[in-house]
Design a protein around this motif. Sequence first.
Motif, short mmCIF file in Angstrom:
data_model
loop_
_atom_site.label_atom_id
_atom_site.label_comp_id
_atom_site.label_asym_id
_atom_site.label_seq_id
_atom_site.Cartn_x
_atom_site.Cartn_y
_atom_site.Cartn_z
N UNK A 68 9.14 21.44 9.86
CA UNK A 68 9.64 20.92 8.58
C UNK A 68 10.72 19.86 8.77
N UNK A 69 11.22 19.72 9.99
CA UNK A 69 12.33 18.80 10.23
C UNK A 69 11.91 17.36 9.96
N UNK A 70 12.68 16.68 9.12
CA UNK A 70 12.48 15.28 8.73
C UNK A 70 11.25 15.07 7.85
N UNK A 71 10.58 16.15 7.45
CA UNK A 71 9.46 16.03 6.53
C UNK A 71 9.92 15.90 5.10
N UNK A 72 8.97 15.59 4.20
CA UNK A 72 9.28 15.33 2.80
C UNK A 72 8.87 16.50 1.93
N UNK A 73 9.81 16.99 1.13
CA UNK A 73 9.52 17.93 0.06
C UNK A 73 9.45 17.16 -1.25
N UNK A 74 8.50 17.50 -2.09
CA UNK A 74 8.29 16.80 -3.36
C UNK A 74 8.16 17.85 -4.46
N UNK A 75 8.96 17.71 -5.51
CA UNK A 75 8.87 18.60 -6.67
C UNK A 75 7.97 17.96 -7.71
N UNK A 95 9.53 8.79 11.07
CA UNK A 95 9.71 8.08 9.82
C UNK A 95 8.44 7.74 9.07
N UNK A 96 7.32 8.39 9.39
CA UNK A 96 6.06 8.11 8.71
C UNK A 96 5.29 9.42 8.53
N UNK A 97 4.49 9.54 7.47
CA UNK A 97 3.68 10.75 7.30
C UNK A 97 2.79 10.99 8.51
N UNK A 98 2.72 12.26 8.95
CA UNK A 98 1.97 12.58 10.16
C UNK A 98 0.89 13.64 9.93
N UNK A 99 0.63 13.97 8.68
CA UNK A 99 -0.38 14.96 8.37
C UNK A 99 -0.60 15.04 6.88
N UNK A 100 -1.56 15.88 6.47
CA UNK A 100 -1.90 16.03 5.07
C UNK A 100 -0.81 16.81 4.33
N UNK A 125 0.84 -1.19 0.00
CA UNK A 125 0.00 0.00 0.00
C UNK A 125 0.88 1.25 0.00
N UNK A 126 0.45 2.32 -0.68
CA UNK A 126 1.19 3.58 -0.57
C UNK A 126 1.02 4.18 0.82
N UNK A 127 1.99 4.98 1.23
CA UNK A 127 1.90 5.66 2.53
C UNK A 127 1.34 7.07 2.38
N UNK A 128 1.28 7.58 1.15
CA UNK A 128 0.68 8.88 0.88
C UNK A 128 0.27 8.91 -0.58
N UNK A 129 -0.81 9.62 -0.88
CA UNK A 129 -1.30 9.72 -2.25
C UNK A 129 -1.56 11.19 -2.61
#
Length: 443
Positions: free
Chosen positions: A353-360, A385-390, A327-331
């Motif tokens: 923003x620390x340890x969060x993911x930026x996506x281009x 190590x896991x998504x914690x919000x939208x 399963x994806x962890x974020x869509x």
Amino acid sequence: MKTGLRPTKADKRILRTIALGLLLPSAMLLLHACNNTPQHETPKGPTADNGNAGLELPAGFGALRFADSTGNARHLAVNKNGVVYVKLENLVNGNGIVVLTDKNGDGRADERNSFGPYVGTGIGIKDGYLYASSNTSVFRYKLNEQQEVADPQHADTIVSGLIDRGQHNSKSLAFDNNGNVYVNIGAPSNACQEKDRTKGSPGMQPCPLLDSAGGIWQFKAGELHQGYHNGKRYATGLRNVVGLDWNNQANTLFVMQHGRDNLHDFYPELYDAKQSAELPAETMYKLHDGANCGWPYIYYDQFQQKKIVAPEYGGDGKKAVTDKYDDPVATFPGHLAPNGLLFYTGNMFPERYRNGAFIAFHGSWNRAPEPQQGFFVAFVPFKDGAPSGKWEVFAKGFAGKDNIAAPGDAAHRPCGLAQGPDGSLYVSDDKMGTIYRIIYKQP
């Protein structure tokens, strides 16, 4: 000179000479102090451009153009000294790696060099080496004590012989902390049909492309002359991954997959044009050794929140798959083209923003009749190590306007992401070759 007597003309000359001798050093000291007053000092460090280089950012952030017109800038890497290495999709003056240096410390590149006579996307720095990829190979350059490429004319060949059939051929790179390099090998196909992108052509079962593409391969970062024969297929079932990064908190690899196309074009009885514009989701996966994300047999429907059997394999737009595939962890919305992924570990940006993911998100080409979308940098908060919000839009305005009919209409298209030693976020643009630098303006 006798005391008590009127001074002669010669005496007066002597007195004037003595006075000048005493006054001159004091005057020179005063002049030196005036010339070193702080009000006229050149500002140090990066400052945002007027209008933040055309970008819209959250409050407190600013942006500047670190460089312009570098070429079709794909991914990029920044070394410990702040020197930026940019991988190009097309050669400029015979070279495919651009080196950008800020010599005067104003936050912008003022020196430009290049080397590496090959095109590609992947580039990264790990354990004293600069790594860069062509569309078939991975190369390595030793960095010296000044963090410069010691011998730009001679590269070690780490991996060679990877397939390049024109479609989805970028070989993006990521590194773990155990001496491994992970390489995306995209599938040269939309849905592994017998005749690619052809209405009525069935999907091949099993998909023969998965033996050498459609996944992530693992190689040793320090060994020469590797290939399919001694590499490891780490994860499969991924149509195409351009953005990938190692998450140190989870100690695992995360990737962003480009979803499939043409649902309405080939199956109008199952999907209307709006559904085809919005499906399937662009997906983030947390990978493990042996992961299988399901391409080409399935796709992820973000509205039904299910893994759906692909129509080439007997699906009807509703038939779900509940097991077997990860399963994806974020869509994210469909067809936004995620081309860069970076986990932020710097200290410049606020704590959230620390340890969060930026996506281009590079931007879509096939969302008609809906407006084309993407052309922005998103942020996903992470915890442990896991998504914690939208997810949220972090930086937009690259396209230059809101209504984009075709990707060529966009002024700039974000592609790669890198973190500077000061915590700045660098964003590459593979249309006009602009390198953006995003900073946080401390209150």
